[in-house]
Enzyme design. Structure first.
Site, PDB file in Angstrom:
ATOM      1  N   PRO A   2       0.838  -1.206   0.000  1.00 12.01           N
ATOM      2  CA  PRO A   2       0.000   0.000   0.000  1.00 12.01           C
ATOM      3  C   PRO A   2       0.872   1.255   0.000  1.00 12.01           C
ATOM      4  CG  PRO A   2      -0.682  -1.541   1.719  1.00 12.01           C
ATOM      5  CD  PRO A   2       0.609  -2.038   1.176  1.00 12.01           C
ATOM      6  N   GLU A   3       0.573   2.169  -0.926  1.00 12.28           N
ATOM      7  CA  GLU A   3       1.291   3.434  -1.003  1.00 12.28           C
ATOM      8  C   GLU A   3       0.337   4.569  -0.620  1.00 12.28           C
ATOM      9  OE1 GLU A   3       3.443   3.797  -4.737  1.00 12.28           O
ATOM     10  OE2 GLU A   3       3.501   1.629  -4.948  1.00 12.28           O
TER      11      GLU A   3
END
Ligand SMILES: [Zn+2]
Length: 267
Positions: A2-3
């Site tokens: 996840p960014e």
């Protein structure tokens, strides 16, 4: 992993269930996901209200009514969800906290690269660079001018710019028409301006689409994002570039899989 857009979506979907509500009880905690080790998280959270819930870089930062803070990092495979207390419990649940009103906050992380980090009241310096969504071109130029590393590698350095990871570095460089192996310090002013615009546009569109669900990413209420359907280069090796139909190329750069269009992003 996840960014920024995925973490932003997690925070946005958790807020209605958590903000201004009390955390009642820590029901389960796997101690080795906690930093500092041995900290009594159960005592620190019991009866406390969540006053703020925010994203900083890729971190989900909770502020309690005591002004104490902690953050959760999702690592590679972490998920932070609110569920009904009687929903079946998935494997690899490392933290369960009951919330006033009967719901439950769940931190699940099969590979355990994520974790829970207690900060307390200290304004602990996180060693993070500026947020890309509010980054001015001159600040980006200064960050890139100071390193001879490949521009893609520099974009992944959280101390230079915080929140960009492998997906959005590749996507932004394609939009800016810059080859990922170009030396960061060699970019022209015009290229830096283009890159700054491309990063913001890419992240904003990804946030609007609820992030990218490449593997198991889901938001705070268990929904997948859809931005992976709009990827231009990431994970599209051999498929046509959306701009020029040239097959997308893949190299390994700094140990990371890197995707680009050899025609739109000349060396
Ligand atoms: Zn192309």
């Amino acid at each position: 992993m996840p960014e920024l857009p995925e973490v932003q979506s997690v925070v946005a979907t958790l807020r209605p269930a958590l903000l201004h509500r009390r955390l009642e009880r820590v029901l389960h905690l796997r101690p080795d996901v906690l930093d500092p080790p041995g900290f009594d998280l159960a005592a620190a959270l019991a009866g406390r209200r969540v006053d703020r819930l925010e994203r900083r870089a890729k971190r989900i930062v909770f502020q309690l009514d005591t002004a104490e803070r902690f953050f959760i990092h999702l690592g590679m495979t972490g998920r932070l969800l609110v569920a009904d207390a009687d929903d079946p419990l998935p494997p690899h649940a490392h933290l369960l906290v009951s919330i006033e009103g009967g719901r439950q906050l769940r931190f699940i992380d099969p590979r355990r690269f994520g974790g829970i980090f207690w900060m307390g009241r200290a304004a602990r310096h996180l060693g993070l660079g500026p947020e890309p969504l509010s980054l001015r071109p001159d600040r980006l130029a200064a960050a890139l001018a100071g390193t001879a590393r490949a521009v893609k590698t520099a974009l992944l350095d959280q101390s230079l710019i915080a929140g960009i990871g492998n997906i959005y570095a590749d996507e932004s460089l394609h939009r800016a028409m810059i080859h990922p192996t170009r030396r960061a310090c060699d970019l022209t002013r015009d290229e830096v301006r283009r890159l700054n615009r491309a990063i913001k546009l890419t992240l904003r569109r990804a946030i609007a689409a609820g992030g990218s669900s490449i593997r198991d990413y889901v938001n705070g209420v268990g929904e997948r994002g859809s931005f992976q359907q709009s990827h231009r280069v990431y994970d599209r090796t051999g498929q046509p570039c959306p701009c020029c139909r040239t097959p997308i190329d893949r190299i390994v750069l700094g140990g990371r899989s890197t995707h680009f269009c050899p025609r739109c992003q000349p060396r």
